[in-house]
Design a protein around this motif. Structure first.
Motif, mmCIF file in Angstrom:
data_model
loop_
_atom_site.group_PDB
_atom_site.id
_atom_site.type_symbol
_atom_site.label_atom_id
_atom_site.label_comp_id
_atom_site.label_asym_id
_atom_site.label_seq_id
_atom_site.Cartn_x
_atom_site.Cartn_y
_atom_site.Cartn_z
ATOM 1 N N SER A 108 14.298 15.698 -7.042
ATOM 2 C CA SER A 108 14.135 17.088 -6.613
ATOM 3 C C SER A 108 12.815 17.342 -5.894
ATOM 4 O O SER A 108 12.651 18.376 -5.250
ATOM 5 C CB SER A 108 14.234 18.034 -7.818
ATOM 6 O OG SER A 108 13.207 17.759 -8.758
ATOM 7 N N GLN A 109 11.864 16.402 -6.001
ATOM 8 C CA GLN A 109 10.551 16.574 -5.370
ATOM 9 C C GLN A 109 10.054 15.234 -4.838
ATOM 10 O O GLN A 109 10.446 14.173 -5.338
ATOM 11 C CB GLN A 109 9.527 17.120 -6.381
ATOM 12 C CG GLN A 109 9.900 18.433 -7.039
ATOM 13 C CD GLN A 109 9.803 19.624 -6.099
ATOM 14 O OE1 GLN A 109 9.243 19.523 -5.004
ATOM 15 N NE2 GLN A 109 10.335 20.754 -6.524
ATOM 16 N N ILE A 110 9.170 15.294 -3.849
ATOM 17 C CA ILE A 110 8.533 14.084 -3.350
ATOM 18 C C ILE A 110 7.250 13.827 -4.133
ATOM 19 O O ILE A 110 6.828 14.650 -4.950
ATOM 20 C CB ILE A 110 8.232 14.195 -1.833
ATOM 21 C CG1 ILE A 110 7.281 15.372 -1.550
ATOM 22 C CG2 ILE A 110 9.530 14.327 -1.043
ATOM 23 C CD1 ILE A 110 6.844 15.470 -0.089
ATOM 24 N N ASP A 136 11.268 7.513 -4.672
ATOM 25 C CA ASP A 136 11.736 8.683 -3.929
ATOM 26 C C ASP A 136 13.260 8.660 -3.859
ATOM 27 O O ASP A 136 13.855 7.825 -3.191
ATOM 28 C CB ASP A 136 11.138 8.665 -2.518
ATOM 29 C CG ASP A 136 11.550 9.865 -1.683
ATOM 30 O OD1 ASP A 136 12.393 10.661 -2.149
ATOM 31 O OD2 ASP A 136 11.043 10.007 -0.553
ATOM 32 N N GLY A 137 13.883 9.595 -4.556
ATOM 33 C CA GLY A 137 15.340 9.693 -4.532
ATOM 34 C C GLY A 137 15.825 10.925 -3.811
ATOM 35 O O GLY A 137 17.024 11.226 -3.831
ATOM 36 N N PRO A 192 -1.503 7.203 1.048
ATOM 37 C CA PRO A 192 -1.606 7.531 -0.375
ATOM 38 C C PRO A 192 -0.329 8.138 -0.956
ATOM 39 O O PRO A 192 -0.066 7.989 -2.148
ATOM 40 C CB PRO A 192 -2.765 8.539 -0.411
ATOM 41 C CG PRO A 192 -3.590 8.194 0.778
ATOM 42 C CD PRO A 192 -2.614 7.778 1.833
ATOM 43 N N SER A 193 0.461 8.822 -0.109
ATOM 44 C CA SER A 193 1.662 9.482 -0.608
ATOM 45 C C SER A 193 2.904 8.605 -0.503
ATOM 46 O O SER A 193 4.005 9.039 -0.851
ATOM 47 C CB SER A 193 1.902 10.784 0.159
ATOM 48 O OG SER A 193 2.100 10.521 1.541
ATOM 49 N N THR A 194 2.752 7.377 -0.035
ATOM 50 C CA THR A 194 3.894 6.477 0.100
ATOM 51 C C THR A 194 4.494 6.177 -1.274
ATOM 52 O O THR A 194 3.784 5.753 -2.185
ATOM 53 C CB THR A 194 3.472 5.152 0.764
ATOM 54 O OG1 THR A 194 2.952 5.426 2.062
ATOM 55 C CG2 THR A 194 4.659 4.209 0.888
ATOM 56 N N PRO A 195 5.808 6.392 -1.452
ATOM 57 C CA PRO A 195 6.420 6.084 -2.747
ATOM 58 C C PRO A 195 6.455 4.583 -3.003
ATOM 59 O O PRO A 195 6.374 3.772 -2.076
ATOM 60 C CB PRO A 195 7.836 6.653 -2.607
ATOM 61 C CG PRO A 195 8.108 6.645 -1.139
ATOM 62 C CD PRO A 195 6.781 6.931 -0.485
#
Length: 297
Positions: free
Chosen positions: A57-59, A116-117, A136-139
């Motif tokens: 539901s969120q990144i 990340d789904g 930095p935000s890369t899953p």
């Protein structure tokens, strides 16, 4: 790292949920249960255990920014990071006398995995840009349902299993936020139920804990499929945390009600958690839980 008053109510040894257990968090549109995720997330990381969070539901930035909001000294530590010899030193300082968690640091250390789904959850997302790499935000990984497949959920499971199984730590935690999204985005009820069952069996096999978040609005009870889904998830739970809005409406010092319930799979004496209902108040860097009728200031 977790909320002290909730830790007291749950009474888990070392504030970590029992192994081979399934905890279900139910929330509503008026009472979001996201703050409960951060409670378990923080406690497990503090206990030096591996956590895998599936963001349906969120990144990643959503969870990271909430953790950053909670950590009051993060900016100072970031400036002085170069003075420390290891990233684990930074992590332990970040949580010192604070409720905050630096998920980015934990992700870089390998103790926290974010999958990340959301961005490619089903074939309708085909053509959506993938998260950038090397940022930095890369899953840690991505569940890719945008490509046609006979069993997308099976490929999801295989990715999750790989990340859960690769840790050498004895008590991993798997958080699924939020399982209702799978049903809302077109996956069949039976397939989603089988997917969740496989995840539960997986976590039991590795001595871990599964936490599943589902939406349980009253309006959903009018939808037979949604109602059946919520009931099927609850059926497999040892413990249920039910976040609800106040029946009387909003109040200045009370933001909602949390019911702690024993699920159908609960085994007496397996934990000392007492079934009870509490009121709660969410603060800038904490959440307080207290008995009904006791106002907090």
């Amino acid at each position: 790292m977790g909320y002290a008053t909730l830790d007291a109510a749950l009474a888990f040894p070392n504030n970590v949920p029992p192994t081979k257990s399934h905890i279900v968090i139910t929330d509503t549109l008026k009472s979001n249960g996201n703050f409960l995720i951060h409670h378990f997330l923080g406690n497990h990381l503090k206990a030096d255990q591996h956590v895998v969070l599936i963001g349906l539901s969120q990144i990643f930035n959503h969870y990271f920014l909430i953790g950053r909001k909670l950590v009051l000294i993060f900016l100072y530590l970031l400036k002085t990071f170069i003075k420390f010899n290891s990233i684990m030193h930074l992590i332990h300082i970040c949580i010192f006398k604070n409720k905050g968690i630096n998920l980015q640091a934990y992700k870089q250390s390998g103790q926290f995995s974010f999958i990340d789904g959301l961005t490619h959850i089903n074939p309708y997302t085909q053509g959506t840009p993938y998260p950038p790499t090397g940022t930095p935000s890369t899953p840690t990984d991505t569940l890719d349902g945008s490509k046609p497949s006979d069993n997308i959920l099976l490929s999801f499971y295989q990715i999750i299993r790989r990340h859960v199984s690769q840790t050498s730590k004895p008590h991993p935690l798997l958080i699924l936020d939020d399982a209702s999204v799978l049903l809302m985005t077109g996956y069949v009820l039976d397939s989603v139920s089988q997917f969740l069952h496989k995840l539960k069996v997986l976590m039991e096999s590795v001595g871990g804990t599964l936490i599943t978040v589902v939406h349980a609005d009253e309006e959903g009870a009018e939808d037979p499929e949604q109602d059946a889904f919520v009931k099927s998830v609850i059926t497999s739970a040892e413990l249920i945390l039910q976040a609800e809005a106040l029946g009387s409406g909003l109040a200045r010092d009370i933001h909602g009600q949390l019911s702690i319930l024993h699920g159908p799979q609960y085994v007496p004496r397996s934990t000392t958690t007492v079934a009870q209902s509490l009121h709660y108040k969410i603060l800038d860097n904490n959440a307080e839980f207290f008995a009904k009728g006791i106002s907090q200031v």
